[in-house]
Write a protein that holds these residues in place. Structure first.
Motif, PDB file in Angstrom:
ATOM      1  N   ILE A 240       0.983  -1.234  -0.067  1.00 49.30           N
ATOM      2  CA  ILE A 240       0.127   0.157  -0.179  1.00 49.30           C
ATOM      3  C   ILE A 240       0.600   1.008   0.099  1.00 49.30           C
ATOM      4  N   TYR A 241       0.912   2.346  -0.561  1.00 45.37           N
ATOM      5  CA  TYR A 241       1.650   3.278  -1.156  1.00 45.37           C
ATOM      6  C   TYR A 241       0.054   4.840  -0.527  1.00 45.37           C
ATOM      7  N   ASP A 242       1.210   5.838   0.161  1.00 48.49           N
ATOM      8  CA  ASP A 242       0.107   6.423   0.602  1.00 48.49           C
ATOM      9  C   ASP A 242      -0.576   7.374  -0.440  1.00 48.49           C
ATOM     10  N   ASP A 243      -0.908   8.820   0.057  1.00 50.48           N
ATOM     11  CA  ASP A 243      -1.179   9.549  -1.091  1.00 50.48           C
ATOM     12  C   ASP A 243      -0.005  10.754  -2.235  1.00 50.48           C
ATOM     13  N   GLU A 244       1.317  10.760  -1.503  1.00 53.46           N
ATOM     14  CA  GLU A 244       2.186  10.779  -2.396  1.00 53.46           C
ATOM     15  C   GLU A 244       3.799   9.875  -2.986  1.00 53.46           C
ATOM     16  N   GLY A 245       2.785   8.609  -2.938  1.00 50.23           N
ATOM     17  CA  GLY A 245       2.871   7.111  -3.763  1.00 50.23           C
ATOM     18  C   GLY A 245       4.401   6.731  -3.135  1.00 50.23           C
ATOM     19  N   ARG A 246       4.145   7.700  -1.783  1.00 54.24           N
ATOM     20  CA  ARG A 246       5.519   6.145  -0.875  1.00 54.24           C
ATOM     21  C   ARG A 246       5.361   4.933   0.227  1.00 54.24           C
ATOM     22  N   LEU A 247       5.980   4.149   0.050  1.00 56.87           N
ATOM     23  CA  LEU A 247       5.443   2.846   0.520  1.00 56.87           C
ATOM     24  C   LEU A 247       4.498   3.523   2.159  1.00 56.87           C
ATOM     25  N   SER A 248       3.789   2.376   2.535  1.00 57.89           N
ATOM     26  CA  SER A 248       3.057   3.234   3.490  1.00 57.89           C
ATOM     27  C   SER A 248       2.749   1.494   4.344  1.00 57.89           C
ATOM     28  N   ASP A 249       2.450   0.455   3.717  1.00 59.09           N
ATOM     29  CA  ASP A 249       2.535  -0.966   4.315  1.00 59.09           C
ATOM     30  C   ASP A 249       2.533  -1.981   3.806  1.00 59.09           C
ATOM     31  N   LYS A 250       3.020  -3.572   3.884  1.00 58.91           N
ATOM     32  CA  LYS A 250       2.569  -4.321   3.430  1.00 58.91           C
ATOM     33  C   LYS A 250       2.069  -5.574   3.938  1.00 58.91           C
ATOM     34  N   ILE A 251       1.549  -6.335   3.406  1.00 57.67           N
ATOM     35  CA  ILE A 251       0.758  -7.349   3.372  1.00 57.67           C
ATOM     36  C   ILE A 251       0.691  -8.820   3.047  1.00 57.67           C
ATOM     37  N   VAL A 252       1.745 -10.183   3.715  1.00 57.18           N
ATOM     38  CA  VAL A 252       1.916 -10.790   2.941  1.00 57.18           C
ATOM     39  C   VAL A 252       0.929 -12.230   3.087  1.00 57.18           C
ATOM     40  N   ARG A 253       0.432 -12.960   2.562  1.00 61.16           N
ATOM     41  CA  ARG A 253      -0.478 -13.508   2.688  1.00 61.16           C
ATOM     42  C   ARG A 253       0.074 -14.971   2.784  1.00 61.16           C
ATOM     43  N   PHE A 254      -0.233 -16.407   3.493  1.00 63.34           N
ATOM     44  CA  PHE A 254      -0.125 -17.934   3.231  1.00 63.34           C
ATOM     45  C   PHE A 254      -1.199 -18.606   3.312  1.00 63.34           C
ATOM     46  N   LYS A 255      -1.307 -19.364   1.575  1.00 63.06           N
ATOM     47  CA  LYS A 255      -2.373 -19.742   2.397  1.00 63.06           C
ATOM     48  C   LYS A 255      -2.367 -21.308   1.764  1.00 63.06           C
ATOM     49  N   ASP A 256      -2.793 -22.165   2.563  1.00 62.84           N
ATOM     50  CA  ASP A 256      -2.300 -23.935   2.018  1.00 62.84           C
ATOM     51  C   ASP A 256      -3.435 -24.157   0.914  1.00 62.84           C
ATOM     52  N   VAL A 257      -2.638 -24.556  -0.470  1.00 60.77           N
ATOM     53  CA  VAL A 257      -3.516 -24.756  -1.005  1.00 60.77           C
ATOM     54  C   VAL A 257      -3.053 -26.203  -2.559  1.00 60.77           C
ATOM     55  N   THR A 258      -2.820 -26.825  -1.059  1.00 57.00           N
ATOM     56  CA  THR A 258      -2.226 -28.073  -1.249  1.00 57.00           C
ATOM     57  C   THR A 258      -3.331 -29.401  -2.529  1.00 57.00           C
ATOM     58  N   LYS A 259      -4.148 -29.467  -1.620  1.00 55.59           N
ATOM     59  CA  LYS A 259      -5.267 -29.726  -2.142  1.00 55.59           C
ATOM     60  C   LYS A 259      -5.720 -29.789  -3.919  1.00 55.59           C
ATOM     61  N   PHE A 260      -5.668 -28.100  -4.362  1.00 55.53           N
ATOM     62  CA  PHE A 260      -6.068 -27.952  -5.356  1.00 55.53           C
ATOM     63  C   PHE A 260      -4.183 -28.449  -5.738  1.00 55.53           C
ATOM     64  N   ASN A 261      -3.211 -28.146  -5.873  1.00 57.05           N
ATOM     65  CA  ASN A 261      -2.224 -28.247  -6.728  1.00 57.05           C
ATOM     66  C   ASN A 261      -2.009 -29.560  -6.669  1.00 57.05           C
ATOM     67  N   SER A 262      -2.184 -30.206  -5.861  1.00 52.45           N
ATOM     68  CA  SER A 262      -1.664 -32.035  -6.115  1.00 52.45           C
ATOM     69  C   SER A 262      -2.856 -32.473  -6.526  1.00 52.45           C
ATOM     70  N   GLN A 263      -3.449 -31.984  -6.867  1.00 54.15           N
ATOM     71  CA  GLN A 263      -4.664 -32.661  -7.740  1.00 54.15           C
ATOM     72  C   GLN A 263      -4.280 -32.618  -8.958  1.00 54.15           C
ATOM     73  N   ASN A 264      -3.565 -30.801  -9.498  1.00 50.28           N
ATOM     74  CA  ASN A 264      -3.716 -30.230 -10.231  1.00 50.28           C
ATOM     75  C   ASN A 264      -2.065 -31.484 -11.141  1.00 50.28           C
ATOM     76  N   ASP A 265      -0.945 -31.527 -10.070  1.00 51.27           N
ATOM     77  CA  ASP A 265      -0.439 -32.639  -9.797  1.00 51.27           C
ATOM     78  C   ASP A 265       0.242 -33.398 -10.538  1.00 51.27           C
TER      79      ASP A 265
END
Ligand code: C2E
Ligand code: CA
Ligand code: CA
Length: 574
Positions: free
Chosen positions: A115-140
């Motif tokens: 997320i950048y502020d109004d002046e275009g400076r870095l403001s916040d960062k959010i990193v999400r980790f989600k388990d997608v094993t089920k979907f991926n291993s089927q695909n695998d």
């Protein structure tokens, strides 16, 4: 006063709302299966939220500890993971990747939002980790099955065809050849039947393992199915030339395979090779050509390699055409019987005739029996053809008999497949009955190779036929095993010495010695002899001199249509 009161109420209300929101967020986080990192650029503070312990066994308190993540995933995901975690350096707002967790089957989706502020400076960062094993291993698994053969782990046929197509496309661009080696295990059916399919599968796997050693960027290895494998080579040369690979393959097959049950098994393979652009210009045709030449390799004996050659393809295509034509042929319209006279050497009197089939296709083109009979034996049409031959020949023979009362023998060629039919003997008896021909008047020819393949069953039948009074003649003697000692116990009356002996009789001393001793021995055993393919007076004279009983060949007569045989009988009687 009222003003103040209302402001307090407002603040109170906002506070309540904030607390409500905080509770809601906490609940969302706690029930979420994901884990989050929140980082505030302003405060330079990092927080881990929600299901962190599910994914990680370490705590994170500082952005610099991000390196801890790299060890968490499989090697090849490290670089992309780094990009996602440090997204701000690339000036992007959001990015998602899937990574595979090291030493586990877990797949994790990692998503970063900046997320950048109004002046275009870095403001916040959010990193999400989600388990997608089920979907991926089927695909695998689906992906795996789409590309690989489950038994051997090699590429499957479909994917191989695609990759080979890629090689051919590159070959066209870069003016480089592409080779295909079509590999087939010899006698696999026998091994499968003998040891069972579990061991069959083990053999398939072990051989696949051996081939997998050849795989590289420019060499693709595949298992098509059963005992069939294919190798594609881009720009074959040096270590990856067909020769080099074949040599290594033979090296690998030198020692027997040790199976898990303790058995040892020796393998040989037949290999067909076709090359782009010489043989074909696309992957499927290239594979077809290699397969066709593999069949050729196999038919000339096992454990051979055969390179593509245009004439092999032509023969094959001709065989396919003949195969189809045979299935459609209407015997009465297209087939005819010819008869080749056999003469007694001593007085040149007519001894008998050999019935030989003739075939003209719908365009009037003659197709030779030594070409179409083997095809008819393979596609099964030999059974109705054989019945037709017997019926037609005996019908014609019966007419001559009625007309001339000349004591003539009729010889019929009978293929192994006919002998093996359970109703063969009944059929012969029935045809003889219909045309009132005596069993003593017919002679059935059999080739040596049939006897060797199925000795017990066939000799039993021959004994029954002979007991009926039918004569049995051993055809093409000398082309197969040619052992005189085994002749002794055979239920036969006549022995036909193959044309290959007669051809070199006059020029080759050894052939003369062999032929003389054959005739000497065979007469001692009480069999009648016929020399086949006698073309010259010199051969005729020599054979007569050494005591050969009968002569068949162009020198005295070619195979003739029935009406010309009649003329011959008339002459003989005159
Ligand atoms: P085969 O049984 O060995 O028949 C002899 C072949 O040699 C015949 O070829 C005959 O025309 C040929 N021949 C005879 N004398 C000479 C000669 O002096 N010089 C040369 N160069 N050839 C000679 P044909 O008729 O083309 O038959 C070839 C083969 O096809 C036969 O070999 C036989 O194996 C098979 N065949 C022919 N007719 C029948 C049939 O009705 N049933 C079955 N099962 N096979 C048949
Ligand atoms: Ca014959
Ligand atoms: Ca013959």
């Amino acid at each position: 006063m009222d003003d103040l009161k209302s402001q307090i109420e407002l603040l109170y209300e906002e506070n309540r709302k904030l607390m409500q929101d905080a509770k809601m967020l906490r609940l969302i986080c706690e029930t979420s299966t994901s884990a989050f990192i929140y980082y505030s650029y302003e405060e330079k503070k990092i927080r881990t939220i929600a299901n962190w312990d599910y994914f990680f066994d370490f705590k994170l308190t500082d952005m610099r500890q991000f390196t801890k993540f790299y060890d968490w995933v499989e090697e090849k995901y490290r670089a992309p993971l780094k990009e996602v975690l440090f997204l701000e350096k690339r000036g992007m707002k959001t990015m998602t990747i899937d990574v595979k967790v090291k030493d586990s089957r877990m797949w994790v989706e990692v998503e970063t939002n900046i997320i950048y502020d109004d002046e275009g400076r870095l403001s916040d960062k959010i990193v999400r980790f989600k388990d997608v094993t089920k979907f991926n291993s089927q695909n695998d698994e689906l992906t795996y099955m789409a590309y690989y053969d489950l038994l051997t782990g090699l590429y499957n046929r479909n994917y191989f065809v695609r990759l080979l197509g890629e090689f051919v496309r590159r070959g066209k661009e870069e003016h480089k050849p592409v080779s295909v080696m079509f590999i087939d295990l010899d006698d696999f059916r026998k091994m499968n039947d003998g040891f069972g399919i579990i061991i069959g599968d083990e053999i398939v796997q072990m051989f696949g393992q051996l081939l997998s050693d050849f795989a590289s960027d420019d060499v693709i290895v595949s298992h098509f199915n059963g005992d069939i494998y294919c190798i594609g080579i881009y720009d074959p040369c040096g270590d990856r030339s067909v020769d080099a690979i074949y040599r290594k393959l033979l090296e690998g097959l030198k020692n027997p395979f040790k199976l898990s049950g303790g058995q040892e098994i020796s393998l040989t393979v037949s290999v067909g090779v076709a090359e782009y652009p010489e043989a074909a210009s696309n992957s499927l045709e290239l594979i077809n050509c290699a397969e066709i030449v593999m069949f050729k390799a196999k038919s000339t004996g096992k454990g051979k390699i055969q390179n593509f050659d245009g004439s092999i393809l032509e023969d094959f295509l001709q065989n396919v055409t003949i195969d189809n034509k045979l299935k459609e042929a209407i015997f009465e319209d297209n087939f005819m019987m010819y008869f080749q006279p056999q003469f007694r050497a001593a007085d040149r009197k007519l001894r008998g005739v050999e019935a030989l089939i003739r075939w003209k296709d719908d365009n009037g083109k003659a197709i030779r029996p030594d070409i179409f009979i083997p095809i008819a034996e393979k596609n099964g049409t030999i059974v109705p053809i054989g019945t037709w031959v017997m019926e037609e020949s005996i019908r014609i023979y019966a007419e001559w008999k009625k007309k001339y009362h000349y004591p003539l023998l009729i010889s019929l060629n009978v293929s192994a497949i006919q002998y093996k039919q359970p109703d063969f003997i009944d059929q012969v008896i029935q045809i003889l009955d219909t045309y009132e021909v005596s069993p003593k008047e017919i002679e059935l020819e059999i080739t040596e190779s049939i006897l060797i393949d199925d000795f017990k069953d066939i000799t039993e039948k021959l004994v029954i036929l002979r007991n009926l009074g039918i004569r049995i003649s051993l055809d093409d003697f000398g082309t197969g095993y040619s052992s005189l000692s085994y002749l002794k116990g055979l239920p036969i009356d006549t022995l036909k010495i193959d044309k290959s002996f007669i051809d070199t009789l006059i020029t080759d001393e050894n052939t003369r010695i062999i032929t003389e001793s054959i005739i000497f021995m065979v007469k001692k055993l009480g069999f009648e002899t016929i020399a086949e393919g006698v073309e010259t007076k010199a051969q005729f004279d020599y054979l007569t001199e050494i005591g050969c009983d009968n002569i068949q060949g162009y020198y005295l007569s070619k195979p003739l249509p029935p009406e010309e045989i009649e003329i011959l009988i008339e002459k003989t009687l005159a």
